[in-house]
Design a protein around this motif. Structure first.
Motif, short mmCIF file in Angstrom:
data_model
loop_
_atom_site.label_atom_id
_atom_site.label_comp_id
_atom_site.label_asym_id
_atom_site.label_seq_id
_atom_site.Cartn_x
_atom_site.Cartn_y
_atom_site.Cartn_z
N LEU A 1 37.18 23.78 10.84
CA LEU A 1 38.65 24.49 10.90
C LEU A 1 38.39 26.17 9.36
O LEU A 1 37.62 25.75 8.68
CB LEU A 1 38.91 23.30 9.54
CG LEU A 1 39.12 21.78 10.49
CD1 LEU A 1 38.74 20.62 9.66
CD2 LEU A 1 40.24 22.13 11.83
N LEU B 1 46.89 20.31 14.25
CA LEU B 1 46.59 20.45 12.35
C LEU B 1 46.77 21.87 11.47
O LEU B 1 47.17 22.14 10.87
CB LEU B 1 45.18 20.63 12.15
CG LEU B 1 44.63 18.51 12.74
CD1 LEU B 1 43.33 18.89 11.92
CD2 LEU B 1 45.25 17.81 11.65
N GLY B 2 47.32 22.96 12.64
CA GLY B 2 47.53 24.06 12.15
C GLY B 2 47.36 25.07 13.62
O GLY B 2 48.03 24.79 14.11
N ALA C 1 42.81 19.02 6.21
CA ALA C 1 42.66 19.28 7.19
C ALA C 1 41.42 18.69 7.73
O ALA C 1 41.15 17.86 9.23
CB ALA C 1 42.72 20.89 7.38
N VAL D 1 44.14 26.56 9.04
CA VAL D 1 45.07 26.09 8.19
C VAL D 1 44.89 26.38 6.99
O VAL D 1 44.36 27.24 6.93
CB VAL D 1 44.59 24.19 8.74
CG1 VAL D 1 44.24 23.47 9.58
CG2 VAL D 1 43.28 24.15 7.71
#
Length: 339
Positions: A242, A158-159, A108, A102
Motif C-alpha cells: 500500500l 482499496l484504491g 487501508a 491509496v
C-alpha cells in the motif's frame, strides 16, 4: 531335535536377520527399495518364528510374518489409488502480490488486515514507513486457499491498483509420493520394533536399536515435509503493498526522462554524497580533538624551544679601507705641459 539345538537355530536366524537389516540400512534413503527391504525382513522373520515356536511354552502369532509383507503392498495399492485425483482435490499452492495506491495508508492497512482475519486468516508480516504522502506499508497476509481470489479482489478495491501478480504451484504428485513414503516408512519402523523385541544378544540389540533410530528419524523428516506442504496448500500467501499518493509508480519512473529528471537525480546523488562525507567527518572529528590538539600543541612548543636555543649571528663591522687613489694619466708625447 533337542531344546538347545532349537534355540541355537533361532539365534542363528535372528543373527542373519540383523545382518540383512544392517545391509538394508545402507540403501534406506531410496524410496523404491523400502518395499523390497521390508519383504526381505519379513522373509527372515518367518524362520526365526518357526524355530521359536518349536520351544515349549512359547507361542507365535501365525499372521505376524504375513503382516510384514502385506504392509508395503497395501502402501503401494493406496498410492496407486490416490493418483486418480480429481481436479477439485488437487493440492495447489497459491501465492499473490498486489500493489495499490491509496489516500490513507494506515486506514487501508487496517482494512487489509480486517479482510484477512474476517475469512479466518492472519497477518504474517507488517512493514511500514510513514511520511505523510510518501507512506508505504507492506503486509504479508495468510488466508485460506478457497478464499484467496475474493480477498485479492477486496484488496484491489482499496484504491487504485498498480500491479497484480498471482502464481500457482501444483504439489499433488509430491503430496501423494510423501503419503506413500510415510506409509512404507511406518511399516519399516514397526518391523524394526518387532525385531528389537526378538533380539537375543547385546550386539544384535545395539544394531537393531541404531537401525530403528535411523528409521524413526527418516519418518519424522517425511512427516515434517508433509506438514509443511499441508500448511502451504491450506493457507495461501498474499503480499500487498500500500503506497501513498506521493509515491512514484514504477511506470512513471520508467517514463521520466529529460534534463530536469537528470538534474533531480544528480542533486539527489550530490546530497547523498555530502551526507556520507559529513558522516565520515563527524566520525573522525572526535579523534582529531582528542589526539590532534595535544599533538599539535606539543609540536608547536618543540619548535619554539628549538628556535630559542639557536644562537643569533654576530654583526661584524667592515674593516677601514683607504679610498682608491686616482693616478695621473700618462703624458702624451709631443704635448705641452701647462705653465
Amino acid at each position: 531335535m533337542t531344546k538347545n539345538s532349537t534355540r541355537r537355530r533361532g539365534t542363528t536366524a535372528v543373527s542373519a536377520l540383523v545382518t540383512l537389516l544392517v545391509l538394508a540400512g545402507c540403501g534406506g534413503g531410496r524410496g523404491g527399495d523400502d518395499s523390497e527391504t521390508a519383504g526381505m525382513a519379513a522373509d527372515a522373520v518367518a524362520p526365526a518364528q518357526e524355530g521359536a515356536a518349536a520351544v515349549p511354552g512359547e507361542a507365535v502369532a501365525p499372521d505376524r510374518a504375513q503382516g510384514e509383507v502385506a504392509a508395503p503392498g497395501r502402501a503401494q495399492g493406496e498410492a496407486g489409488a490416490a493418483t486418480d485425483t480429481r481436479v477439485d482435490q488437487r493440492a495447489i499452492i497459491y501465492t499473490g502480490s498486489i500493489r495499490v495506491q491509496v489516500d490513507d495508508v494506515d486506514a487501508a492497512a487496517r482494512d487489509a488486515t480486517a479482510a484477512a482475519t474476517r475469512v479466518g486468516g492472519f497477518v504474517g508480516g507488517d512493514q511500514r514507513s510513514s511520511s505523510d504522502a510518501d507512506a508505504v506499508a507492506e503486509l504479508e497476509l495468510r488466508v485460506p486457499a478457497d478464499r484467496f481470489h475474493p480477498v485479492v479482489e477486496e484488496l484491489a478495491g482499496l484504491g487504485r491498483q498498480e500491479r497484480r501478480e498471482i502464481g500457482t504451484q501444483d504439489v499433488t504428485e509430491e503430496t501423494i509420493d510423501l503419503d506413500a513414503r510415510i506409509t512404507s516408512q511406518r511399516a519399516r519402523v514397526e518391523s524394526g520394533r518387532r525385531l528389537l523385541a526378538q533380539a537375543n544378544s547385546i550386539s544384535d540389540l545395539v544394531s537393531i536399536e541404531n537401525e530403528l533410530a535411523r528409521r524413526e528419524a527418516d519418518l519424522a523428516s517425511l512427516e515434517a515435509k508433509k506438514r509443511r506442504l499441508g500448511d502451504l496448500t491450506a493457507l495461501s500467501t498474499i503480499t500487498v503493498t500500500l503506497v501513498g499518493p506521493g509515491v512514484t509508480t514504477a511506470v512513471e519512473e520508467e517514463n521520466q526522462i529529460g534534463f530536469l529528471v537528470g538534474l533531480d537525480g544528480g542533486w539527489k546523488v550530490f546530497l547523498a554524497s555530502m551526507t556520507i562525507l559529513l558522516t565520515a567527518l563527524g566520525a573522525v572529528l572526535p579523534w582529531l580533538l582528542v589526539l590532534g590538539v595535544p599533538l599539535g600543541a606539543v609540536w608547536w612548543l618543540s619548535r619554539r624551544r628549538h628556535r630559542s636555543r639557536d644562537p643569533l649571528p654576530e654583526l661584524v663591522a667592515p674593516a677601514d679601507t683607504p679610498p682608491p687613489s686616482v693616478s695621473a694619466p700618462p703624458p702624451v708625447p709631443g704635448a705641452r705641459s701647462a705653465p
